[in-house]
Motif scaffolding. Structure first.
Motif, PDB file in Angstrom:
ATOM      1  N   SER A 218       4.939   2.700  15.710  1.00 36.15           N
ATOM      2  CA  SER A 218       4.097   2.963  16.880  1.00 36.15           C
ATOM      3  C   SER A 218       3.875   1.691  17.692  1.00 36.15           C
ATOM      4  N   ALA A 219       3.569   0.582  17.008  1.00 35.86           N
ATOM      5  CA  ALA A 219       3.281  -0.665  17.718  1.00 35.86           C
ATOM      6  C   ALA A 219       4.509  -1.183  18.447  1.00 35.86           C
ATOM      7  N   VAL A 220       5.660  -1.174  17.780  1.00 40.31           N
ATOM      8  CA  VAL A 220       6.892  -1.690  18.390  1.00 40.31           C
ATOM      9  C   VAL A 220       7.275  -0.871  19.617  1.00 40.31           C
ATOM     10  N   LYS A 221       7.019   0.442  19.581  1.00 44.02           N
ATOM     11  CA  LYS A 221       7.335   1.311  20.722  1.00 44.02           C
ATOM     12  C   LYS A 221       6.263   1.251  21.809  1.00 44.02           C
ATOM     13  N   GLY A 222       5.180   0.526  21.544  1.00 41.93           N
ATOM     14  CA  GLY A 222       4.103   0.459  22.515  1.00 41.93           C
ATOM     15  C   GLY A 222       3.245   1.694  22.537  1.00 41.93           C
ATOM     16  N   GLU A 223       3.307   2.476  21.463  1.00 40.72           N
ATOM     17  CA  GLU A 223       2.514   3.699  21.365  1.00 40.72           C
ATOM     18  C   GLU A 223       1.208   3.430  20.630  1.00 40.72           C
ATOM     19  N   ASP A 224       0.236   4.324  20.821  1.00 41.17           N
ATOM     20  CA  ASP A 224      -1.024   4.213  20.093  1.00 41.17           C
ATOM     21  C   ASP A 224      -0.796   4.468  18.607  1.00 41.17           C
ATOM     22  N   ILE A 225      -1.568   3.779  17.781  1.00 42.25           N
ATOM     23  CA  ILE A 225      -1.558   4.034  16.345  1.00 42.25           C
ATOM     24  C   ILE A 225      -2.640   5.072  16.069  1.00 42.25           C
ATOM     25  N   VAL A 226      -2.253   6.235  15.606  1.00 40.27           N
ATOM     26  CA  VAL A 226      -3.175   7.357  15.421  1.00 40.27           C
ATOM     27  C   VAL A 226      -3.588   7.453  13.959  1.00 40.27           C
ATOM     28  N   LEU A 227      -4.887   7.413  13.702  1.00 38.72           N
ATOM     29  CA  LEU A 227      -5.428   7.571  12.356  1.00 38.72           C
ATOM     30  C   LEU A 227      -6.029   8.965  12.218  1.00 38.72           C
ATOM     31  N   HIS A 228      -5.714   9.637  11.108  1.00 35.00           N
ATOM     32  CA  HIS A 228      -6.247  10.973  10.846  1.00 35.00           C
ATOM     33  C   HIS A 228      -7.437  10.936   9.890  1.00 35.00           C
ATOM     34  N   THR A 229      -7.921   9.720   9.601  1.00 29.38           N
ATOM     35  CA  THR A 229      -9.172   9.524   8.870  1.00 29.38           C
ATOM     36  C   THR A 229      -9.954   8.446   9.619  1.00 29.38           C
ATOM     37  N   ALA A 230     -11.166   8.161   9.152  1.00 29.44           N
ATOM     38  CA  ALA A 230     -11.951   7.100   9.786  1.00 29.44           C
ATOM     39  C   ALA A 230     -11.412   5.716   9.439  1.00 29.44           C
ATOM     40  N   GLY A 231     -10.467   5.650   8.498  1.00 31.07           N
ATOM     41  CA  GLY A 231      -9.848   4.373   8.142  1.00 31.07           C
ATOM     42  C   GLY A 231     -10.760   3.430   7.399  1.00 31.07           C
ATOM     43  N   LYS A 232     -11.771   3.981   6.719  1.00 30.05           N
ATOM     44  CA  LYS A 232     -12.742   3.140   6.023  1.00 30.05           C
ATOM     45  C   LYS A 232     -12.282   2.712   4.633  1.00 30.05           C
ATOM     46  N   SER A 233     -11.269   3.392   4.106  1.00 30.12           N
ATOM     47  CA  SER A 233     -10.781   3.068   2.772  1.00 30.12           C
ATOM     48  C   SER A 233     -10.106   1.699   2.785  1.00 30.12           C
ATOM     49  N   TYR A 234     -10.345   0.917   1.742  1.00 32.79           N
ATOM     50  CA  TYR A 234      -9.758  -0.414   1.647  1.00 32.79           C
ATOM     51  C   TYR A 234      -8.347  -0.331   1.067  1.00 32.79           C
ATOM     52  N   GLY A 235      -7.447  -1.094   1.655  1.00 30.68           N
ATOM     53  CA  GLY A 235      -6.087  -1.175   1.139  1.00 30.68           C
ATOM     54  C   GLY A 235      -5.820  -2.539   0.541  1.00 30.68           C
ATOM     55  N   ASN A 236      -4.986  -2.567  -0.497  1.00 28.35           N
ATOM     56  CA  ASN A 236      -4.532  -3.809  -1.118  1.00 28.35           C
ATOM     57  C   ASN A 236      -3.012  -3.793  -1.024  1.00 28.35           C
ATOM     58  N   TYR A 237      -2.409  -4.920  -0.664  1.00 31.64           N
ATOM     59  CA  TYR A 237      -0.997  -4.917  -0.328  1.00 31.64           C
ATOM     60  C   TYR A 237      -0.255  -6.067  -1.011  1.00 31.64           C
ATOM     61  N   CYS A 238       1.077  -5.914  -1.064  1.00 29.47           N
ATOM     62  CA  CYS A 238       1.913  -6.972  -1.618  1.00 29.47           C
ATOM     63  C   CYS A 238       3.309  -6.858  -1.025  1.00 29.47           C
ATOM     64  N   TYR A 239       3.941  -7.984  -0.773  1.00 29.27           N
ATOM     65  CA  TYR A 239       5.270  -8.017  -0.181  1.00 29.27           C
ATOM     66  C   TYR A 239       6.318  -7.653  -1.227  1.00 29.27           C
ATOM     67  N   THR A 240       7.380  -6.989  -0.769  1.00 24.44           N
ATOM     68  CA  THR A 240       8.414  -6.490  -1.671  1.00 24.44           C
ATOM     69  C   THR A 240       8.970  -7.567  -2.602  1.00 24.44           C
ATOM     70  N   ALA A 241       9.365  -8.717  -2.051  1.00 23.26           N
ATOM     71  CA  ALA A 241       9.966  -9.768  -2.884  1.00 23.26           C
ATOM     72  C   ALA A 241       8.969 -10.329  -3.896  1.00 23.26           C
ATOM     73  N   ASP A 242       7.689 -10.388  -3.516  1.00 18.99           N
ATOM     74  CA  ASP A 242       6.664 -10.849  -4.460  1.00 18.99           C
ATOM     75  C   ASP A 242       6.535  -9.892  -5.638  1.00 18.99           C
ATOM     76  N   VAL A 243       6.650  -8.591  -5.372  1.00 19.41           N
ATOM     77  CA  VAL A 243       6.575  -7.590  -6.442  1.00 19.41           C
ATOM     78  C   VAL A 243       7.779  -7.707  -7.368  1.00 19.41           C
ATOM     79  N   ILE A 244       8.963  -7.932  -6.818  1.00 15.50           N
ATOM     80  CA  ILE A 244      10.163  -8.082  -7.647  1.00 15.50           C
ATOM     81  C   ILE A 244      10.000  -9.271  -8.598  1.00 15.50           C
ATOM     82  N   ARG A 245       9.448 -10.370  -8.098  1.00 11.89           N
ATOM     83  CA  ARG A 245       9.217 -11.534  -8.960  1.00 11.89           C
ATOM     84  C   ARG A 245       8.233 -11.192 -10.074  1.00 11.89           C
ATOM     85  N   ALA A 246       7.214 -10.418  -9.748  1.00 13.80           N
ATOM     86  CA  ALA A 246       6.220 -10.041 -10.755  1.00 13.80           C
ATOM     87  C   ALA A 246       6.841  -9.187 -11.853  1.00 13.80           C
ATOM     88  N   ILE A 247       7.672  -8.227 -11.467  1.00 11.76           N
ATOM     89  CA  ILE A 247       8.316  -7.349 -12.449  1.00 11.76           C
ATOM     90  C   ILE A 247       9.232  -8.153 -13.365  1.00 11.76           C
TER      91      ILE A 247
END
Length: 344
Positions: A218-247
């Motif tokens: 959506s962002a790259v196309k210049g479109e709005d990012i549409v959320l179907h919830t209030a977006g209050k839930s917290y997310g925790n993230y990790c980069y793909t290569a970092d996960v491979i190293r962990a495994i």
């Protein structure tokens, strides 16, 4: 800090069996192992066995690598006992149901995939007397933790509504973790559990429709990012290569039968905050975040709001450290997918 190359080098001369080999984590792990072989000079190579549901899909995912003599693709069904000829030194069990809609529409199958698939792979590890195994779990197994906790560590389990069919995924992960601990204790299977934060970055396929990919498109196309919830839930993230190293690290290090959070603590934020960051950083001033919340949000299979900040301290004590923050994760994913405004 232990690099990916150092972690994988310890697997030289061994045979590594991976389930879910065409999925995001599975396919990247296969590629990392084969990449090591290419640059191993005269050193011992790693033999990779990828367990897949569709050979046609595997050929599409791996393309030229299909002809690699060190890669064996085995088509099969995890609901049945897994039979593999020859020795297996290490196992990475990544196969799992992955979409919220599937959890809601197919809760029985979601539980069966988790439990029976994991049991069959643990039986294989027991039979082959593996040196190490990693089971990929999820941060969703924590449920709704105490919001007063500054950081959520591995023992801080929260509440899960077992009568909500969406819980088929999180409860499936919990029983599978319990099964891993049971096999470690009773049969001495050297399995460790990786509780993954949401993982993305370079390596995500164009067909991926999870929230991070939707935000980026959506962002790259210049479109709005549409959320179907209030977006209050917290997310925790990790980069793909970092996960491979962990495994790769957990295949040999860590306490058997124990779980380790795999996350970049610096990335934690609400879904709405992440959406806003993506719009500002990658929307070129043309994207904004809008909310379109359906009356019956349960139809979409969204997890309940959770306030949770995962701790990675336990894994970091083994020598792991994440290298990529959230903005860089998005930048690399967008570059890898060659996203453009005219993308179909």
């Amino acid at each position: 800090m232990i690099s990916r190359e150092e972690s994988i080098r310890k697997l030289a001369g061994s045979t590594v069996f991976l389930t879910g080999a065409t999925g995001l984590i599975g396919s990247l792990m296969v590629r990392a192992l084969l990449y090591y072989n290419v640059h191993a000079n005269k050193g011992e190579k790693i033999k990779v066995i990828g367990f897949i549901r569709s050979l046609e899909k595997a050929k599409d995912v791996f393309q030229d690598a299909v002809s690699d003599p060190n890669l064996l693709l085995v088509e099969g069904n995890l609901a049945e006992p897994v039979k593999i000829d020859g020795a297996i030194d290490y196992i990475v069990h990544t196969a799992s149901a992955t979409t919220s809609k599937f959890f809601v529409d197919n809760p029985v199958e979601t539980i069966e995939i988790s439990y029976q698939g994991t049991k069959n792979i643990l039986e294989l590890a027991k039979e082959k007397k593996c040196k190490g195994m990693v089971y990929l779990s999820s941060m969703e197994m924590y449920g709704q933790t105490n919001p007063k906790l500054e950081k959520v560590e591995e023992e801080d389990l929260g509440y899960i509504d077992v009568l909500n069919v969406r819980s088929s995924y999180s409860e499936g992960k919990r029983i599978s973790e319990c099964l891993c601990a049971a096999y470690a204790d009773e049969y001495h299977v050297p399995v460790r559990i990786a509780r993954l934060a949401q993982t993305f970055g370079a390596g995500v396929q164009k067909s991926d429709n999870r929230v991070y990919a939707q935000f980026a498109r959506s962002a790259v196309k210049g479109e709005d990012i549409v959320l179907h919830t209030a977006g209050k839930s917290y997310g925790n993230y990790c980069y793909t290569a970092d996960v491979i190293r962990a495994i790769a690290l957990l295949l040999e290090k860590g306490d058997v039968g124990q779980a380790y959070n795999v996350c970049n603590e610096e990335t934690t934020r609400t879904i709405a905050e992440m959406a806003q960051m993506v719009a500002e950083e990658f929307g070129k001033g043309r994207s904004k975040v809008v909310f379109d919340i359906p009356q019956d949000a349960k139809t979409y299979g969204y997890a309940p709001d959770v306030k949770m900040h995962l701790s990675a301290e336990k894994l970091c004590k083994l020598g792991w450290k994440p290298q990529y923050g959230l903005k860089e994760m998005y930048r690399r994913m967008i570059a890898d997918l060659h996203m453009t405004e005219t993308e179909d």
